[in-house]
Design an enzyme around this catalytic site. Structure first.
Site, short mmCIF file in Angstrom:
data_model
loop_
_atom_site.label_atom_id
_atom_site.label_comp_id
_atom_site.label_asym_id
_atom_site.label_seq_id
_atom_site.Cartn_x
_atom_site.Cartn_y
_atom_site.Cartn_z
CB THR A 197 -0.95 0.04 1.22
OG1 THR A 197 -1.93 -0.97 1.06
CG2 THR A 197 -1.67 1.36 1.36
CG ASP A 228 -7.10 -0.63 5.27
OD1 ASP A 228 -6.71 -1.46 4.43
OD2 ASP A 228 -6.32 0.10 5.90
CB THR A 248 0.10 0.88 5.05
OG1 THR A 248 0.52 -0.40 4.52
CG2 THR A 248 1.16 1.39 5.99
CB SER A 250 -3.77 -6.58 9.16
OG SER A 250 -3.68 -5.83 10.36
N GLY A 251 -5.66 -4.88 6.58
CA GLY A 251 -6.84 -4.09 6.25
C GLY A 251 -8.09 -4.44 7.03
N1 ASP Z 1 -4.25 -2.25 3.99
C1 ASP Z 1 -4.10 -2.91 2.72
C2 ASP Z 1 -5.22 -3.86 2.50
O1 ASP Z 1 -5.63 -4.50 3.44
C3 ASP Z 1 -2.83 -3.66 2.61
C4 ASP Z 1 -1.61 -2.96 3.04
O2 ASP Z 1 -1.63 -1.87 3.60
O3 ASP Z 1 -0.55 -3.50 2.80
O4 ASP Z 1 -5.63 -4.03 1.38
#
Ligand code: ASP
Length: 330
Positions: A197, A228, A248, A250-251
């Site tokens: 992200t 997220d 950024t 664990s969404g």
């Molecule tokens: N937050 C992002 C998602 O869950 C992934 C990330 O930030 O690496 O899609």
């Protein structure tokens, strides 16, 4: 004129260990972050809006294959790419987002068009692509998003997941040492390693803030999974009255904590500083549900904070007339 104008960016958080990164890879990341910060800084120095600065920064991060957004995005379980992005203007609370697009070169530009030219806030899949096409945005073949590194990551994740269907990680780890004929690595996928992200937040010389976030999601995600990033309040939020935030990590956990909005809400309702609110969300609230990652945030006074609860987060900030500051590890 606000003399504290500033832009901050991130390129994802996770298990980023000094020991596993070569000096040249490290230099590449710093150079990429510096180039993006300098571009954002120029927009602000020229009197441009925070909204322009964050869209330009995220567009450049999407085009850079080092980061998991646009070119260089991670693979879904089906070996495809599904991209999500959101943008918000703190001066009007206008917002735009798209998710699950597969051929829009720069998802953040599509999100920006939604903000500016649609009565809606969030478009998904085919509808998002039809909207982007009607807006004249650039489309690419899906191979454009491919990079060897992400493809290898995906193959590893796929192999691990197959192994994990029948065994939990602990069993696998113990059996791996007793079965010398099987060369498959048996460690469970480290969820810390999957994050990516990109995002940007800025305060402009007119005193307005904005935030933008874009991602390929998590490696080996199920088709149709949305995290997220494109959800206003979870992965992206901006309000001149409080702050601009891009997250950024664990969404799923950031969604459940409404993480980006929670920083703004704590400032508004608990009357705490940007730093204190962001720290509470990342270091106290998210870990309660195993939420890993970080965020970047600025407030209307030009305060900047970049907290994360993982080993590293690609990040940096730049004020007008000052040398950009970039960092990777804790
Ligand atoms: N937050 C992002 C998602 O869950 C992934 C990330 O930030 O690496 O899609």
């Amino acid at each position: 004129m606000n003399t504290n104008a500033v832009i901050a960016i991130h390129g994802g958080a996770g298990t980023i260990l000094r020991a596993s990164m070569s000096a040249s890879a490290e230099a590449d990341y710093h150079a990429a972050l510096n180039a993006v910060l300098s571009a954002g800084q120029r927009v602000l120095a020229d009197g441009g809006s925070a909204l322009d600065a964050v869209s330009e920064a995220v567009r450049l991060l999407e085009d850079c294959p080092l980061f998991n957004a646009g070119r260089g995005a991670v693979y879904t379980a089906a070996g495809t790419h599904e991209l999500d992005a959101a943008i918000m203007d703190g001066s009007t609370l206008d917002a735009g987002a798209i998710c699950c697009v597969t051929r829009v070169r720069n998802p953040i530009l599509a999100a920006r068009r939604v903000l500016e030219r649609s009565e809606h806030v969030l478009f998904t899949g085919a509808g998002a692509e039809a909207f982007a096409a009607a807006q004249g945005l650039e489309f690419v073949e899906p191979e454009y998003f491919h990079t060897e590194a992400r493809h290898r990551q995906w193959q590893l994740a796929r192999g691990q997941q197959r192994a994990m269907l029948d065994h939990d990680g602990a069993t696998l780890a113990s059996t791996s040492s007793s079965n010398d004929d099987d060369p498959t690595p048996h460690e469970p996928i480290d969820p810390n390693r999957k994050f990516g992200t990109v995002g940007a937040v800025a305060l402009d010389q007119h005193g307005h803030v904005a935030a933008a976030t874009s991602t390929g999601g998590v490696t080996n995600k199920q088709v149709g999974r949305v995290g997220d990033t494109p959800l206003i309040g979870a992965g992206c939020y901006a309000d001149d009255a409080t702050c601009a935030v891009s997250t950024t990590g664990s969404g799923e956990m950031f969604m459940r904590m409404v993480a980006a909005y929670d920083v703004a809400a704590q400032m508004a309702y608990r009357n705490v500083s940007l730093e204190e609110a962001a720290h509470d969300v990342v270091m106290n609230r998210l870990p309660k549900i195993d939420g890993r990652g970080g965020l970047i945030a600025v407030d209307a006074r030009g305060n900047v904070t970049l907290p994360f609860n993982t080993e590293g987060m690609y990040r940096g900030f730049a004020r007008i007339g000052e040398t950009p500051v970039t960092a990777i590890y804790r």
